[in-house]
Design a protein around this motif. Structure first.
Motif, PDB file in Angstrom:
ATOM      1  N   ASN A 160       0.842  -1.198   0.000  1.00  0.00           N
ATOM      2  CA  ASN A 160       0.000   0.000   0.000  1.00  0.00           C
ATOM      3  C   ASN A 160       0.877   1.249   0.000  1.00  0.00           C
ATOM      4  OD1 ASN A 160      -2.323  -1.570   0.117  1.00  0.00           O
ATOM      5  ND2 ASN A 160      -2.373  -1.563   2.348  1.00  0.00           N
ATOM      6  N   ASN A 161       0.614   2.119  -0.952  1.00  0.00           N
ATOM      7  CA  ASN A 161       1.338   3.399  -1.092  1.00  0.00           C
ATOM      8  C   ASN A 161       2.796   3.226  -1.495  1.00  0.00           C
ATOM      9  OD1 ASN A 161      -0.966   4.958  -0.282  1.00  0.00           O
ATOM     10  ND2 ASN A 161      -0.511   4.380   1.847  1.00  0.00           N
ATOM     11  N   SER A 162       3.211   2.007  -1.858  1.00  0.00           N
ATOM     12  CA  SER A 162       4.576   1.797  -2.314  1.00  0.00           C
ATOM     13  C   SER A 162       4.746   2.365  -3.718  1.00  0.00           C
ATOM     14  CB  SER A 162       4.918   0.302  -2.339  1.00  0.00           C
ATOM     15  OG  SER A 162       4.982  -0.226  -1.031  1.00  0.00           O
ATOM     16  N   LEU A 163       5.889   2.989  -3.951  1.00  0.00           N
ATOM     17  CA  LEU A 163       6.224   3.477  -5.288  1.00  0.00           C
ATOM     18  C   LEU A 163       7.266   2.533  -5.876  1.00  0.00           C
ATOM     19  CD1 LEU A 163       5.943   5.580  -7.516  1.00  0.00           C
ATOM     20  CD2 LEU A 163       7.707   6.937  -6.372  1.00  0.00           C
ATOM     21  N   MET A 164       6.972   2.029  -7.073  1.00  0.00           N
ATOM     22  CA  MET A 164       7.821   1.027  -7.702  1.00  0.00           C
ATOM     23  C   MET A 164       8.400   1.573  -9.001  1.00  0.00           C
ATOM     24  SD  MET A 164       5.232  -2.210  -7.266  1.00  0.00           S
ATOM     25  CE  MET A 164       4.150  -2.316  -5.822  1.00  0.00           C
ATOM     26  N   PHE A 187       5.049  -6.392 -16.672  1.00  0.00           N
ATOM     27  CA  PHE A 187       4.811  -6.486 -15.233  1.00  0.00           C
ATOM     28  C   PHE A 187       4.196  -5.208 -14.675  1.00  0.00           C
ATOM     29  CE2 PHE A 187       8.495  -9.130 -16.343  1.00  0.00           C
ATOM     30  CZ  PHE A 187       7.925 -10.366 -16.106  1.00  0.00           C
ATOM     31  N   ALA A 188       4.524  -4.085 -15.271  1.00  0.00           N
ATOM     32  CA  ALA A 188       4.021  -2.808 -14.761  1.00  0.00           C
ATOM     33  C   ALA A 188       2.520  -2.649 -14.981  1.00  0.00           C
ATOM     34  CB  ALA A 188       4.771  -1.652 -15.427  1.00  0.00           C
ATOM     35  N   ILE A 189       2.020  -3.074 -16.141  1.00  0.00           N
ATOM     36  CA  ILE A 189       0.592  -2.896 -16.419  1.00  0.00           C
ATOM     37  C   ILE A 189      -0.279  -3.681 -15.436  1.00  0.00           C
ATOM     38  CG2 ILE A 189      -1.237  -3.392 -18.090  1.00  0.00           C
ATOM     39  CD1 ILE A 189       0.660  -2.471 -20.302  1.00  0.00           C
ATOM     40  N   GLY A 198      16.443   7.952  -2.622  1.00  0.00           N
ATOM     41  CA  GLY A 198      15.413   7.497  -1.703  1.00  0.00           C
ATOM     42  C   GLY A 198      13.995   7.668  -2.218  1.00  0.00           C
ATOM     43  N   THR A 199      13.792   7.500  -3.517  1.00  0.00           N
ATOM     44  CA  THR A 199      12.467   7.716  -4.111  1.00  0.00           C
ATOM     45  C   THR A 199      11.578   6.486  -4.048  1.00  0.00           C
ATOM     46  OG1 THR A 199      13.291   9.408  -5.634  1.00  0.00           O
ATOM     47  CG2 THR A 199      11.252   8.303  -6.268  1.00  0.00           C
ATOM     48  N   PHE A 200      12.155   5.293  -4.242  1.00  0.00           N
ATOM     49  CA  PHE A 200      11.341   4.100  -4.488  1.00  0.00           C
ATOM     50  C   PHE A 200      11.382   3.091  -3.342  1.00  0.00           C
ATOM     51  CE2 PHE A 200      12.608   5.784  -8.613  1.00  0.00           C
ATOM     52  CZ  PHE A 200      11.369   5.922  -9.224  1.00  0.00           C
ATOM     53  N   ASP A 201      10.252   2.390  -3.199  1.00  0.00           N
ATOM     54  CA  ASP A 201      10.157   1.293  -2.234  1.00  0.00           C
ATOM     55  C   ASP A 201      10.631  -0.019  -2.845  1.00  0.00           C
ATOM     56  OD1 ASP A 201       8.487   2.546   0.125  1.00  0.00           O
ATOM     57  OD2 ASP A 201       7.487   3.183  -1.720  1.00  0.00           O
ATOM     58  N   ILE A 202      10.368  -0.196  -4.142  1.00  0.00           N
ATOM     59  CA  ILE A 202      10.728  -1.428  -4.842  1.00  0.00           C
ATOM     60  C   ILE A 202      11.248  -1.074  -6.230  1.00  0.00           C
ATOM     61  CG2 ILE A 202       9.870  -3.621  -5.784  1.00  0.00           C
ATOM     62  CD1 ILE A 202       7.641  -3.496  -3.646  1.00  0.00           C
ATOM     63  N   ILE A 203      12.331  -1.730  -6.630  1.00  0.00           N
ATOM     64  CA  ILE A 203      12.858  -1.601  -7.986  1.00  0.00           C
ATOM     65  C   ILE A 203      12.907  -2.985  -8.616  1.00  0.00           C
ATOM     66  CG2 ILE A 203      14.849  -1.019  -9.419  1.00  0.00           C
ATOM     67  CD1 ILE A 203      15.535   1.203  -7.494  1.00  0.00           C
ATOM     68  N   PHE A 204      12.302  -3.110  -9.801  1.00  0.00           N
ATOM     69  CA  PHE A 204      12.352  -4.346 -10.581  1.00  0.00           C
ATOM     70  C   PHE A 204      13.402  -4.197 -11.679  1.00  0.00           C
ATOM     71  CE2 PHE A 204       7.885  -3.956  -9.201  1.00  0.00           C
ATOM     72  CZ  PHE A 204       7.713  -5.156  -8.533  1.00  0.00           C
ATOM     73  N   VAL A 205      14.212  -5.238 -11.858  1.00  0.00           N
ATOM     74  CA  VAL A 205      15.178  -5.280 -12.961  1.00  0.00           C
ATOM     75  C   VAL A 205      15.057  -6.674 -13.572  1.00  0.00           C
ATOM     76  CG1 VAL A 205      17.560  -4.828 -13.669  1.00  0.00           C
ATOM     77  CG2 VAL A 205      16.680  -3.789 -11.569  1.00  0.00           C
ATOM     78  N   ILE A 206      14.053  -6.853 -14.416  1.00  0.00           N
ATOM     79  CA  ILE A 206      13.712  -8.167 -14.945  1.00  0.00           C
ATOM     80  C   ILE A 206      14.229  -8.302 -16.376  1.00  0.00           C
ATOM     81  CG2 ILE A 206      11.862  -9.824 -15.358  1.00  0.00           C
ATOM     82  CD1 ILE A 206      12.204  -9.003 -12.407  1.00  0.00           C
ATOM     83  N   GLY A 240      14.264  -0.575   1.289  1.00  0.00           N
ATOM     84  CA  GLY A 240      13.684  -0.815  -0.025  1.00  0.00           C
ATOM     85  C   GLY A 240      14.165  -2.136  -0.609  1.00  0.00           C
ATOM     86  N   ILE A 241      13.395  -2.665  -1.564  1.00  0.00           N
ATOM     87  CA  ILE A 241      13.652  -3.997  -2.115  1.00  0.00           C
ATOM     88  C   ILE A 241      14.035  -3.902  -3.586  1.00  0.00           C
ATOM     89  CG2 ILE A 241      12.644  -6.261  -2.605  1.00  0.00           C
ATOM     90  CD1 ILE A 241      10.708  -5.753  -0.279  1.00  0.00           C
ATOM     91  N   LEU A 242      15.080  -4.614  -3.937  1.00  0.00           N
ATOM     92  CA  LEU A 242      15.499  -4.779  -5.322  1.00  0.00           C
ATOM     93  C   LEU A 242      15.163  -6.201  -5.756  1.00  0.00           C
ATOM     94  CD1 LEU A 242      17.148  -3.696  -7.818  1.00  0.00           C
ATOM     95  CD2 LEU A 242      19.150  -4.759  -6.749  1.00  0.00           C
ATOM     96  N   ILE A 243      14.489  -6.341  -6.902  1.00  0.00           N
ATOM     97  CA  ILE A 243      14.165  -7.657  -7.450  1.00  0.00           C
ATOM     98  C   ILE A 243      14.775  -7.730  -8.842  1.00  0.00           C
ATOM     99  CG2 ILE A 243      12.328  -9.228  -8.172  1.00  0.00           C
ATOM    100  CD1 ILE A 243      10.536  -7.962  -6.062  1.00  0.00           C
ATOM    101  N   VAL A 244      15.681  -8.684  -9.051  1.00  0.00           N
ATOM    102  CA  VAL A 244      16.466  -8.719 -10.283  1.00  0.00           C
ATOM    103  C   VAL A 244      16.604 -10.155 -10.780  1.00  0.00           C
ATOM    104  CG1 VAL A 244      18.590  -8.778  -8.910  1.00  0.00           C
ATOM    105  CG2 VAL A 244      18.711  -8.062 -11.296  1.00  0.00           C
ATOM    106  N   THR A 245      16.613 -10.319 -12.092  1.00  0.00           N
ATOM    107  CA  THR A 245      16.892 -11.631 -12.672  1.00  0.00           C
ATOM    108  C   THR A 245      18.293 -11.625 -13.274  1.00  0.00           C
ATOM    109  OG1 THR A 245      15.929 -11.026 -14.825  1.00  0.00           O
ATOM    110  CG2 THR A 245      14.481 -12.109 -13.219  1.00  0.00           C
TER     111      THR A 245
END
Length: 237
Positions: A43-47, A57-59, A103-111, A135-140
């Motif tokens: 909730n209220n997380s900026l990704m 994944f964004a849509i 310090g802008t994002f709560d989660i960053i995806f790098v898929i 914050g969380i980084l998710i990467v493949t």
């Protein structure tokens, strides 16, 4: 960072993601992302979706009411995204120099993106800067130690394209992250453009054998890591 193409050329990954193999990869990545984030309060997380292409994944996240921004260097990818969802924030840019405040994002995806980045350590530093505390980084990553490296075409790729699960974990720790979860996938012996009817059966075998629990030898690995304050502490010493 992404596929290099002309402005009027069709965005090829949209076709590749529509195949049987492409659908498997998207569904598997969505499944593993959900497993990583299942206990997180979004909730209220900026990704931020770096190299997010046309919004695979964004849509879906946007349609669930989540706040997500897509960054990609391909004009074709972003045009394809806008044609599908025109009110999703997009930025054309290079992931190696992120145009945001610290310090802008709560989660960053790098898929399916980091393999195109030559200086991965510098990129991880940039991601850490853009993440909020915890914050969380998710990467493949593409794993050099998998059986798929036996294919001769794999050896045609530049050295920076590949890494290993162990090497990348060390890079995350060096970059001020605490690695948390890791899952392996893409054991199926087919390329992304394949519509082979056996792919669903291979997918079931992969699931039945629990191959996601073998990240050290899996062809592809998805990893989550949480920003810590170790780098900040080093600066204070």
């Amino acid at each position: 960072m992404r596929w290099i193409q002309s402005e009027n050329e069709e965005y090829y990954p949209d076709f590749a993601n529509s195949t049987v193999m492409g659908n498997y990869l998207t569904k598997k990545e969505e499944e593993l992302i959900n497993a990583i984030l299942e206990k997180e309060n979004l909730n209220n997380s900026l990704m931020l979706d770096i190299g997010g292409g046309s919004g695979r994944f964004a849509i879906p996240l946007h349609l669930k009411g989540k706040k997500v921004i897509v960054l990609d260097s391909s004009a074709n990818a972003l045009l394809s995204l806008k044609n599908n969802q025109n009110n999703l924030p997009i930025i054309r840019g290079n992931g190696e120099k992120l145009p945001f405040k610290s310090g802008t994002f709560d989660i960053i995806f790098v898929i399916e993106t980091i393999e195109y980045i030559t200086n991965k350590q510098s990129f991880l530093d940039e991601c850490r800067t853009m993440l909020k505390e915890d914050g969380i980084l998710i990467v493949t990553i593409l794993n050099r130690l998998s059986y798929k490296m036996l294919h001769p075409n794999r050896k045609k790729r530049p050295e920076f394209y590949w890494t290993t699960y162990g090497e990348f974990k060390k890079s995350l720790i060096t970059g001020g992250f605490d690695p948390e979860k890791a899952f392996g996938f893409n054991w199926i012996p087919a390329n992304r453009s394949s519509n082979n009817s056996l792919i669903p059966y291979f997918a079931m075998i992969e699931c039945f054998l629990g191959l996601k629990n073998l990240p050290s030898i899996s062809p592809w690995v998805i990893i989550s890591a949480r920003k810590n304050n170790k780098k900040h502490d080093k600066k204070l010493v």
